[in-house]
Design a protein around this motif. Structure first.
Motif, mmCIF file in Angstrom:
data_model
loop_
_atom_site.group_PDB
_atom_site.id
_atom_site.type_symbol
_atom_site.label_atom_id
_atom_site.label_comp_id
_atom_site.label_asym_id
_atom_site.label_seq_id
_atom_site.Cartn_x
_atom_site.Cartn_y
_atom_site.Cartn_z
ATOM 1 N N THR A 124 -60.302 8.013 14.377
ATOM 2 C CA THR A 124 -59.531 7.641 13.035
ATOM 3 C C THR A 124 -59.988 9.172 12.275
ATOM 4 O O THR A 124 -58.897 9.743 11.372
ATOM 5 N N GLU A 151 -64.291 8.473 6.912
ATOM 6 C CA GLU A 151 -64.806 7.888 8.824
ATOM 7 C C GLU A 151 -65.518 9.207 9.593
ATOM 8 O O GLU A 151 -66.459 8.903 10.440
ATOM 9 N N HIS A 154 -68.513 7.610 8.806
ATOM 10 C CA HIS A 154 -69.107 6.850 9.581
ATOM 11 C C HIS A 154 -69.574 6.839 10.783
ATOM 12 O O HIS A 154 -70.753 6.666 11.222
HETATM 13 FE FE LIG Z 1 -64.378 4.460 9.501
#
Ligand SMILES: [Fe+2]
Ligand SMILES: [Fe+2]
Length: 271
Positions: A124, A151, A154
């Motif tokens: 992503t 992202e 993350h």
């Molecule tokens: Fe994500």
């Protein structure tokens, strides 16, 4: 986490004259997948049932994925006033189902689950970086800039968790590699193909191959070599290999060559 809100997006700068209809189609599909991403947080909380700190992070992560879906969905409704994000999401959920209630990771262990999550966030982050660098419409560019930064964070969250569990629940290099390749192969599965169908072609019959290719052809076109090279580094790191070594650079060149071949093949099929 949680550093931007929908109101931070400069919606008033939306520029209809800079729209690319091919990009609108893949943004609609991505919006559905992202909006569904929050459901996975529930699964992570079950897998990490005795780790309240990670559970809190996983819930915040889920909220951010939902926000990604909301931002992309709202943009898609501006770009195509006939697009109904809510109705498309209902179609997507009806046709694409995963058991989010399981308390056991499909990857066999918590570290395995974290390797798989790192691979997803690699995908992503590179995708939204590639979109950010290729789209001309300023509001979408700003949305992608925000999402790509999320992202990456993350990925860092899941990578940190992977490291913290690696001592008590170690997994070997081959297992990590097999999970990473397995998760990369799953990116060809139903999820994006069905999202493309539910968002763009629901009047027709779902055809996994055709709709998978329709999505991939448009998505592959936005990538450039640095996006793939950066992905390879992140994957190497997630499986426990040096991301800046010679082997990683060779892998990045091979990956870009394979990626380009696939992109050209998909473009020819559609011509
Ligand atoms: Fe994500
Ligand atoms: Fe996301």
């Amino acid at each position: 986490m949680g550093r931007w809100a929908l109101d931070d997006i400069p919606w008033a700068q939306f520029d209809f004259s800079r729209l690319d209809p091919e990009i609108v189609k893949i943004v609609k599909a991505a919006a559905l997948v992202e909006y569904n991403g929050g459901a996975y947080a529930h699964h992570l909380c079950r897998v990490f049932y005795d780790d309240p700190e990670f559970q809190a992070n996983a819930r915040r992560w889920g909220e951010e994925e939902i926000r990604h879906g909301e931002a992309l969905g709202r943009w898609a409704e501006l770009a195509d006033p006939e697009f109904d994000f809510g109705a498309a999401f209902v179609r997507f959920r009806q046709g694409f189902r995963i058991d989010f209630d399981s308390g056991v990771s499909r990857r066999g262990s918590r570290c395995g689950e974290m390797v798989a999550r790192c691979i997803v966030e690699t995908g992503t982050s590179s995708y939204y970086s590639a979109l950010r660098d290729s789209v001309r419409e300023p509001v979408l560019r700003e949305i992608c800039r925000n999402i790509a930064a999320d992202e990456i964070r993350h990925y860092k969250l899941f990578y940190r968790t992977l490291l913290s569990y690696s001592e008590s629940e170690p997994i070997g290099l081959w297992r990590r590699l097999s999970i990473a390749f397995g998760r990369l192969a799953e990116s060809q599965d139903d999820e994006l193909a069905y999202a493309y169908f539910a968002a763009n072609e629901s009047a027709r019959t779902y055809d996994r191959r055709r709709h998978g290719r329709a999505y991939a052809r448009r998505a592959y076109a936005v990538y450039r070599e640095p996006h793939i090279a950066h992905s390879v580094k992140m994957i190497f790191k997630a499986v426990g290999l040096a991301g800046n070594g010679r082997f990683s650079r060779i892998a990045a060149r091979l990956a870009w060559a394979a990626f380009r071949r696939r992109a050209i093949h998909l473009a020819r099929l559609a011509a």
